[in-house]
Enzyme design. Structure first.
Site, PDB file in Angstrom:
ATOM      1  N   GLU A  98     -36.517 -46.544 -49.167  1.00 35.77           N
ATOM      2  CA  GLU A  98     -36.327 -47.063 -48.091  1.00 35.77           C
ATOM      3  C   GLU A  98     -36.824 -46.153 -46.913  1.00 35.77           C
ATOM      4  OE1 GLU A  98     -33.869 -46.320 -49.935  1.00 35.77           O
ATOM      5  OE2 GLU A  98     -32.908 -48.394 -50.701  1.00 35.77           O
TER       6      GLU A  98
ATOM      7  N   ASP B  26     -27.277 -59.362 -55.586  1.00 29.40           N
ATOM      8  CA  ASP B  26     -25.763 -58.948 -56.073  1.00 29.40           C
ATOM      9  C   ASP B  26     -24.961 -58.502 -54.791  1.00 29.40           C
ATOM     10  OD1 ASP B  26     -27.155 -56.613 -56.303  1.00 29.40           O
ATOM     11  OD2 ASP B  26     -26.071 -55.796 -57.844  1.00 29.40           O
TER      12      ASP B  26
HETATM   13  C1  UGA Z   1     -30.120 -50.145 -55.422  1.00 29.25           C
HETATM   14  C2  UGA Z   1     -30.682 -50.703 -53.933  1.00 29.25           C
HETATM   15  O1  UGA Z   1     -29.588 -51.040 -53.400  1.00 29.25           O
HETATM   16  C3  UGA Z   1     -31.745 -51.596 -54.272  1.00 29.25           C
HETATM   17  O2  UGA Z   1     -32.071 -52.290 -53.001  1.00 29.25           O
HETATM   18  C4  UGA Z   1     -32.829 -51.110 -55.044  1.00 29.25           C
HETATM   19  O3  UGA Z   1     -33.742 -51.952 -54.965  1.00 29.25           O
HETATM   20  C5  UGA Z   1     -32.435 -50.836 -56.405  1.00 29.25           C
HETATM   21  O4  UGA Z   1     -31.009 -49.621 -56.309  1.00 29.25           O
HETATM   22  C6  UGA Z   1     -33.222 -49.804 -57.080  1.00 29.25           C
HETATM   23  O5  UGA Z   1     -33.367 -48.800 -57.479  1.00 29.25           O
HETATM   24  O6  UGA Z   1     -34.373 -50.564 -57.177  1.00 29.25           O
HETATM   25  P1  UGA Z   1     -28.533 -51.231 -57.175  1.00 29.25           P
HETATM   26  O7  UGA Z   1     -27.380 -52.001 -56.975  1.00 29.25           O
HETATM   27  O8  UGA Z   1     -28.666 -49.990 -58.060  1.00 29.25           O
HETATM   28  O9  UGA Z   1     -29.305 -51.336 -55.789  1.00 29.25           O
HETATM   29  O10 UGA Z   1     -29.757 -52.282 -58.109  1.00 29.25           O
HETATM   30  P2  UGA Z   1     -29.517 -53.825 -58.510  1.00 29.25           P
HETATM   31  O11 UGA Z   1     -28.682 -54.359 -57.986  1.00 29.25           O
HETATM   32  O12 UGA Z   1     -29.462 -53.565 -60.124  1.00 29.25           O
HETATM   33  O13 UGA Z   1     -31.016 -54.045 -58.602  1.00 29.25           O
HETATM   34  C7  UGA Z   1     -31.688 -54.600 -57.141  1.00 29.25           C
HETATM   35  C8  UGA Z   1     -32.465 -55.852 -57.367  1.00 29.25           C
HETATM   36  O14 UGA Z   1     -33.575 -55.750 -58.302  1.00 29.25           O
HETATM   37  C9  UGA Z   1     -31.326 -56.813 -57.851  1.00 29.25           C
HETATM   38  O15 UGA Z   1     -31.852 -58.074 -56.784  1.00 29.25           O
HETATM   39  C10 UGA Z   1     -31.889 -57.305 -59.312  1.00 29.25           C
HETATM   40  O16 UGA Z   1     -31.565 -58.554 -59.411  1.00 29.25           O
HETATM   41  C11 UGA Z   1     -33.489 -56.654 -59.071  1.00 29.25           C
HETATM   42  N1  UGA Z   1     -33.826 -55.996 -60.388  1.00 29.25           N
HETATM   43  C12 UGA Z   1     -33.014 -55.120 -61.041  1.00 29.25           C
HETATM   44  C13 UGA Z   1     -34.687 -56.364 -61.165  1.00 29.25           C
HETATM   45  O17 UGA Z   1     -35.570 -57.430 -60.740  1.00 29.25           O
HETATM   46  N2  UGA Z   1     -35.108 -55.900 -62.404  1.00 29.25           N
HETATM   47  C14 UGA Z   1     -34.503 -54.960 -62.761  1.00 29.25           C
HETATM   48  O18 UGA Z   1     -35.020 -54.427 -64.033  1.00 29.25           O
HETATM   49  C15 UGA Z   1     -33.394 -54.686 -62.200  1.00 29.25           C
HETATM   50 MN    MN Z   2     -27.278 -54.213 -56.469  1.00 24.56          MN
END
Ligand code: UGA
Ligand code: MN
Length: 298
Positions: A247, A163
């Protein structure tokens, strides 16, 4: 008299044709003036021509790892990301689904994309507290790169949320990384931007954040760094830990310090931690009941 008016029409037409030709020549000459800045970067070429095939591919490969999961916005996120990736040469996209098996949506999507992709899957564990959501997927993909790709071909590994918003120039910057590099990320860490903000001689002099200021050695987001595969192979056991500052732990475990990490593009934001709003589909059940049509994949 008749002949005279005919001659008059012919002369007028000839003048008109000559005039158009002169204007055309002028336009062509103006547009081909060698005054314009010579385009050297792959990104600038891709941005202006939209034709990456005419550009010589850079020699350093980028392995980008994206964890993704099923939700109404998934296909739109992947579409945005994949169309951006089309503009990046020498790029291997490692897409890992947060699921027990590969879903038809993502499988078909990636097949149709025509991109250089590896499709994996791994179910993430239930999130505890503030732990990362995509811990197992990310670590699984990381080891896949170590075992399958990095031994054959070196490159740069980057963790790419589905995203975020990426400026194409970021990928050219990261290709020059020798060991590991960091850069600032916009709209993250409870501030407008965080990460390295003053760099000199390729090293970071100043960091900026608004989140866990004292607790983090590396004040940066997942989108704010990359590592060379050489380092990942030298430290085969290093992986992301189940902590909110993952990180930071990862880079420290790789043996890096804020003084040794390479600082890149510290004066401009090339990636933003944007987040897509969760879509309200609470009326979808009524639409399904009312309209007897096959549901279109979104
Ligand atoms: C923050 C950080 O920027 C991410 O790099 C980190 O991985 C994430 O938190 C985390 O805590 O794991 P955020 O915008 O809160 O990012 O998280 P998302 O964008 O919802 O998820 C990060 C990535 O993991 C996305 O590519 C999303 O598609 C994926 N994701 C999210 C999954 O594969 N499974 C999930 O249940 C949620
Ligand atoms: Mn995100």
């Amino acid at each position: 008299m008749k002949y005279l008016s005919f001659l008059y029409v012919v002369i007028i037409m000839a003048l008109l044709i000559l005039g158009t030709a002169i204007v055309n020549i002028d336009v062509k000459e103006r547009s081909s003036t060698p005054n314009r800045k010579v385009v050297t970067s792959h990104v600038t070429s891709a941005l202006t021509s939209h034709d990456t095939t005419s550009v010589t591919s850079p020699s350093v490969k980028i392995y980008a790892i994206t964890s993704t999961y099923k939700r109404p916005e998934q296909k739109s996120e992947l579409t945005r990301l994949s169309h951006m990736i089309k503009l990046i040469p020498n790029f291997h996209w490692v897409v890992i689904e947060d699921s027990k098996g590969k879903t038809p949506l993502v499988s078909n999507f990636l097949k149709k994309s025509g991109l250089n992709v590896t499709h994996l899957c791994k179910k993430n564990a239930k999130r505890i507290g503030h732990g990362p959501k995509d811990l197992l997927t990310r670590n699984f993909a990381l080891n896949w790169v170590r075992n399958h790709l990095a031994k054959k071909e070196k490159g740069i590994v980057y963790f790419m949320d589905d995203d975020n918003t990426y400026d194409l120039r970021l990928f050219e910057e990261m290709r020059t990384t020798e060991i590991a590099a960091a850069w600032p990320v916009g709209l993250v860490g409870k501030v407008l931007y965080e990460g390295p903000v003053v760099c000199r001689g390729g090293r970071v002099q100043k960091w900026r954040t608004g989140w866990k200021v004292e607790k983090r050695t590396f004040k940066l987001d997942m989108a704010g760094f990359c590592v060379h595969t050489d380092l990942l192979l030298q430290k085969p056991d290093v992986k992301f830990k189940d902590v909110s500052t993952l990180e930071d732990f990862f880079l420290v475990d790789l043996g890096l310090t804020p003084k040794t990490i390479e600082g890149k593009h510290c004066d401009e934001i090339l990636v933003w931690h944007t987040r897509t709003e969760v879509t309200d589909i609470s009326h979808e059940k009524y639409a399904i009941a009312r309209y007897n049509v096959t549901l279109i994949e979104v």
